[in-house]
Every structure is written in structure tokens, then in C-alpha cells.
Design a protein around this motif. Sequence first.
Motif: not given
Length: 359
Positions: A24, A131-132, A53-54, A26-27
Motif C-alpha cells: 500500500t 491510497q493505492l 485505489n479508493h 499514498n497516491l
Amino acid sequence: MIPGSSVINLGQQTNTWRPLVKTTANLTDVRSIKSTFEFRTFDPEGVVFYGDNHCGEEWFILALHGGVPEIQIHKAYVMVSATGGPRLDDGQWHLMEVSTEGKFVLLEVDGSKALTVGLHSQKVDEVITGQLRLALGGILIDSSRLLVPFRPEMDGCVRAGRWLDLTEPWEMVEGGAELQPCLEAIRRGSYFPGSGFAVFNASTLNIEAPESRVDIVLDGDFAQMNGTLLSLRGGDNALALGVEINKHSQTMLFTYGKTEFTTATNSKKLRLIFRERFFSVSHDEESFMVASSTDQTLDESIWREGRLAIGGLLGEEEDAVGSNFLVGCLEKVVVQGKQLDMDLSAKDVSISSHSCPVR
């Protein structure tokens, strides 16, 4: 924690859809829209790479279907599936590159474009935050959301991965088994390392009531195997058939009902034919033994209510198993003309469904 560039064996799942590893980020930390990795398999179907994502509102899946790459994407109000490119289930290492160019997702294989998927939505793009999630060997959404269903199990390996240039390592998904190494060189077949077996409910084999016969064919170098090759139990758990190989004496022991007989292992094809209460065995298409039984457990009900195990001896109770598990490579197992896929069985995680080591 597992470095992203590690060699990872995808074929060791204990849960059908759950990924083997995930990470995981952060985008806002994503600096590249390209992932590259090397991939090798003999398995024609299964999940390779997943991202979302999301928390799964938008997602991407790279899988194999019929040996050919398949991409499924859900973004905003759009769902799309596309299949194309070369067959990858050839046991060779292939360089894979997944990237995004504007409204297109691109897949390259060994430096050549294999698949291009275009996406367009009237929805206004939102600010890229949140988050990705990335995963290998499974997905992080419910399988009911797939546009095109497929079997997720993938007996394959990845290595030398660069995943969107992220530095976060992979982590094992909760409940997963310890990572198993990838074989250095492989050939087609199902490998049984001596630590478990594969079980099929006979009803799932779609065998009609055997008015004439049931035909099971096994291919492999039986002289190089050791342990229980096959067992069959009826719905009442009575042992109908057991086949055990002794590598040291180069013999194969058949237990058919209350009858036992042996033969040599110097063959590459074993054929078992059930005709009502008669049972015949042939090596390399040459019949050598016919047995008969009046045992009621050997009638056609066994193909509706029984269990067939490859690589081990079924126990009398549901959870009881024999300990003399098979060591060796089965090139294929064919029941009524249809090859069995070990991915469809309840099998030990140590068994490689589609690949055997080259000795």
C-alpha cells in the motif's frame, strides 16, 4: 517484508481469490505510471497483477485466460475487458510492462505491444489522493464484481519487479503460508514433493452413470516416482482403489477392493478402466491385469458420492489421510478424455499444479 524485485512464487495459495502478497502507498507518492516485471508459467489461467485505489472503487487486473493476457478495468462508470497478445503459458521468462498513456492502458510483452485498452468517462476527474493498493496472485475486491469470470489460481513466478517505482516492500497477506521458492527450471506437469495430495469430489468430474466404463489415464515416468499415486473411496468411505509405487523395488501395488496385485513401474502411461464390477489395468496401452469384485462399494454410486485423490491415500474419515504421499512429476491425468486441472482440487499448498522441476 519482501523486496519488490524478489522472485515470488504465485502458485502457493491457501485461499482461492486472496492475494499472496500486497503493498500500500499514498497516491501522492506515485512518480511513475509504469510497472515492469518478468513472468513465467505453464498455467493457462489465473491472476498475475492487481491494483486499485479508493479501497477498490477503481481497479485493474492483469490475468491469463487461455494462456493469453487479459486486462479488466473498472474506472468511474466504465468497465472494460480486453484479451490479446501472445500466449505466455510456455514456461519461458517474459518481460512484462504495464503503463498508462492518457486514456489508454498499455501492455507490452518482450518489448512489443501486446494489448491496448482505451478508457473514457464523462465523469470529471477527481483530485488524485488517497491510497493505492497493489497485489500479486489474487484480488482485493469481491470476485462478483468481475466483468469476465475466470479461475484465479496461478502456478507462476515473477521476478525483477519495478512496481510504479514504489519503494514499499510486499507483505504477506494475513493467513498466507510461508513463501515457497520458484523452481530454477521447469517442464509441464504437476509436481508432488511428498508433503500432500490433491482431492477431487467424484461428482465434480461430471462422470455419467458408467453403463459402459470409466477411463482414467496417467502419464509420467513411474520408475522415478515413490509413494501413493492414486486412491478412490466411495461415499461410505470404503477404499475402492489404491495405487502405490515403491521406487526401491520398482513395483506398483494395486489394491482393488479386497484384491491386491503388483506390476513393474517400467512404463510412461498407466490406464485404469472400470467396467461395472470389473477393473482392468494397462501399461503403455498393453493390458496386463483384469480383476473383478462383488463389493457393493465399487458400483456406479462411487462416481456420484466418492472422492478421488491424486498423490495420497484417502483416510476413512473426512480429515484422515495416509502419510505416504507421492514424490514425483505427473505429466497429466485424464478422466473420461478430459485432463484434470489440479487447480480445481482441494490440494496441499506444496503441489505445483502445472510445473515440474527439470532434474
